[in-house]
Design an enzyme around this catalytic site. Structure first.
Site, PDB file in Angstrom:
ATOM      1  N   ASP A  47      20.613 -18.385  57.953  1.00  0.00           N
ATOM      2  CA  ASP A  47      19.583 -18.522  56.903  1.00  0.00           C
ATOM      3  C   ASP A  47      20.213 -18.245  55.541  1.00  0.00           C
ATOM      4  OD1 ASP A  47      16.487 -18.260  58.246  1.00  0.00           O
ATOM      5  OD2 ASP A  47      18.139 -17.529  59.475  1.00  0.00           O
ATOM      6  N   GLU A  70      13.391 -19.413  50.148  1.00  0.00           N
ATOM      7  CA  GLU A  70      12.711 -18.384  50.943  1.00  0.00           C
ATOM      8  C   GLU A  70      13.425 -17.035  50.954  1.00  0.00           C
ATOM      9  OE1 GLU A  70      11.827 -19.377  55.030  1.00  0.00           O
ATOM     10  OE2 GLU A  70      10.787 -17.475  55.300  1.00  0.00           O
ATOM     11  N   ASP A 122      13.619 -24.227  52.130  1.00  0.00           N
ATOM     12  CA  ASP A 122      13.618 -23.360  53.305  1.00  0.00           C
ATOM     13  C   ASP A 122      14.975 -23.570  53.971  1.00  0.00           C
ATOM     14  OD1 ASP A 122      13.194 -21.833  55.517  1.00  0.00           O
ATOM     15  OD2 ASP A 122      11.122 -22.486  55.810  1.00  0.00           O
ATOM     16  N   ILE A 124      16.522 -22.235  56.582  1.00  0.00           N
ATOM     17  CA  ILE A 124      16.290 -22.568  58.003  1.00  0.00           C
ATOM     18  C   ILE A 124      14.801 -22.387  58.237  1.00  0.00           C
ATOM     19  CG2 ILE A 124      16.616 -22.033  60.430  1.00  0.00           C
ATOM     20  CD1 ILE A 124      19.344 -21.200  59.981  1.00  0.00           C
ATOM     21  N   ASP A 125      14.118 -23.496  58.396  1.00  0.00           N
ATOM     22  CA  ASP A 125      12.722 -23.417  58.795  1.00  0.00           C
ATOM     23  C   ASP A 125      12.730 -23.411  60.319  1.00  0.00           C
ATOM     24  OD1 ASP A 125       9.945 -23.431  58.514  1.00  0.00           O
ATOM     25  OD2 ASP A 125       9.885 -25.596  58.830  1.00  0.00           O
ATOM     26  N   THR A 127      13.362 -20.332  62.193  1.00  0.00           N
ATOM     27  CA  THR A 127      14.485 -19.462  62.600  1.00  0.00           C
ATOM     28  C   THR A 127      14.373 -19.082  64.076  1.00  0.00           C
ATOM     29  OG1 THR A 127      14.598 -18.621  60.345  1.00  0.00           O
ATOM     30  CG2 THR A 127      15.720 -17.321  62.016  1.00  0.00           C
ATOM     31  N   ASP A 266       7.557 -24.288  53.511  1.00  0.00           N
ATOM     32  CA  ASP A 266       7.328 -24.707  54.903  1.00  0.00           C
ATOM     33  C   ASP A 266       6.753 -26.114  54.991  1.00  0.00           C
ATOM     34  OD1 ASP A 266       8.275 -22.417  56.171  1.00  0.00           O
ATOM     35  OD2 ASP A 266       6.342 -21.391  56.074  1.00  0.00           O
TER      36      ASP A 266
END
Ligand code: AMP
Ligand code: MG
Length: 347
Positions: A47, A70, A122, A124-125, A127, A266
């Site tokens: 991330d 994020e 984001d 890593i959307d 995770t 998101d």
């Protein structure tokens, strides 16, 4: 916007490579690199690394632009040195040598305030999907004057055209294009032409806390959909609708978190990817998403995404399922048989 598209694609592809490298190296070696955020959700080396790489690439190309991302870099600055060293190593593999403090500075570039023209990221959307080797996405959008103008979704593990891994890039008014992870163009993406709601394939979150599985089951029963819903993490759900793998993505309000409002990162990229592939996205009331409310979609509740043809019909049924006009949420009960039997007349 040609330069923005070129840079956005380079950035999300570099971040996808980083995520793959972390997954191959750290997870298979049994070193988790995972810590918990204040809200209890996990955050990984990938991330932070993905955010560093995207911010570095976008920030260098457009130094005046605001980035709203994020992850919070101060967590990493104050964490134990091992996690920061790992983030630095993986980020430098993608964008060249830098010291750990510089990598933290890149992450901090994402602390911008949303207004005017800004990028939304984001890194890593999904995770949780990344950690269980399910679906995850790197999601980058460009918002200008309250409209999403560009959207990039890299989905390293999404099956597409006989292989795994695909990147979607969309520009408002110009469609959605698919690319292989190596950047090779795969052609335009289009939603499926399904018009019979009984044949619709739905997709929803794996995590029951992020949606309302019971209300979705009620809706499926009411419209007579027989297919089991697909479940996947992240904005890969938007990608699934955009390339016709699914017809509908439902994200319904969960009774346990009635005050939850969606984060803009998101949704921004995924929404444009679907709209430019011919689909429609609104909130559960059928209202357009309002991107002018800061870091959250404060004026919207839930999200419904369709191939377009099914949209109005499903919003009407959803209104009955959730009893939105009455302010209630009838379909949220685990036992939804009564709701199904009393509302069939709307179909
Ligand atoms: P998904 O992978 O589609 O289930 O969504 C993952 C995202 O759900 C995370 O990035 C969180 O920001 C978000 N999330 C966390 N809590 C909630 C909630 N109560 N309702 C909806 N989304 C949530
Ligand atoms: Mg997310």
């Amino acid at each position: 916007m040609d330069r923005e598209i070129e840079v956005g694609l380079i950035a999300v592809r570099a971040a996808a490579r980083l995520c793959q490298a972390v997954q191959a190296d750290m997870l298979s070696a049994g070193v988790s690199g995972v810590t918990s955020k204040q809200d209890g959700s996990p955050v990984t080396v990938a991330d932070f690394g993905s955010q560093a790489v995207v911010n570095r690439i976008v920030g260098e190309a457009f130094p005046g632009d605001v980035i709203v991302a994020e992850e919070d870099g101060s967590v990493l600055r104050h964490a134990d040195g091992a996690q920061l060293r790992a983030v630095t190593r993986f980020a430098c593999e993608q964008v060249g040598a830098a010291d750990p403090q510089t990598v933290c500075d890149w992450i901090d570039l994402g602390a911008g305030e949303p207004s005017g023209r800004f990028w939304v990221l984001d890194p890593i959307d999904g995770t949780k999907g990344f950690l269980r080797r399910g679906q995850y996405a790197i999601a980058l959008g460009l918002i200008e004057g309250g409209r999403v103008e560009l959207g990039f979704l890299a989905c390293p593990l999404l099956p597409c055209g006989g292989r795994r891994g695909v990147v979607f890039a969309s520009r408002r008014g110009h469609g959605t294009q698919a690319f292989a992870l190596d950047g090779r163009p795969l052609g335009p993406a289009r939603v499926a032409p399904t018009s019979d709601v009984k044949r619709a394939v739905l997709v929803e979150s794996v995590e029951s806390a992020h949606t309302n599985h019971a209300a979705s089951a009620t809706l499926r029963e009411m419209v007579g959909t027989t297919a089991e819903p697909l479940r996947m993490d992240s904005q890969a759900k938007y990608a699934a609708v955009a390339h016709g793998q699914a017809d509908v993505y439902l994200r319904l309000p969960n009774t346990k978190t009635p005050d939850y409002r969606e984060n803009i990162w998101d949704h921004a990229a995924g929404v444009l990817v679907v709209e430019e592939a011919g689909g429609r996205v609104t909130d559960c009331y059928g209202r357009p998403l309002d991107w002018t409310q800061g870091r959250r979609l404060g004026k919207n509740l839930g999200v419904i995404t369709t191939n377009g043809r099914l949209h109005e019909r499903l919003v009407t049924v959803l209104e009955r399922v959730l009893d939105l006009r009455g302010g209630g949420c009838r379909g949220c009960d685990e036992d939804n048989s009564e709701v199904a039997s009393t509302t069939t007349e709307v179909i």
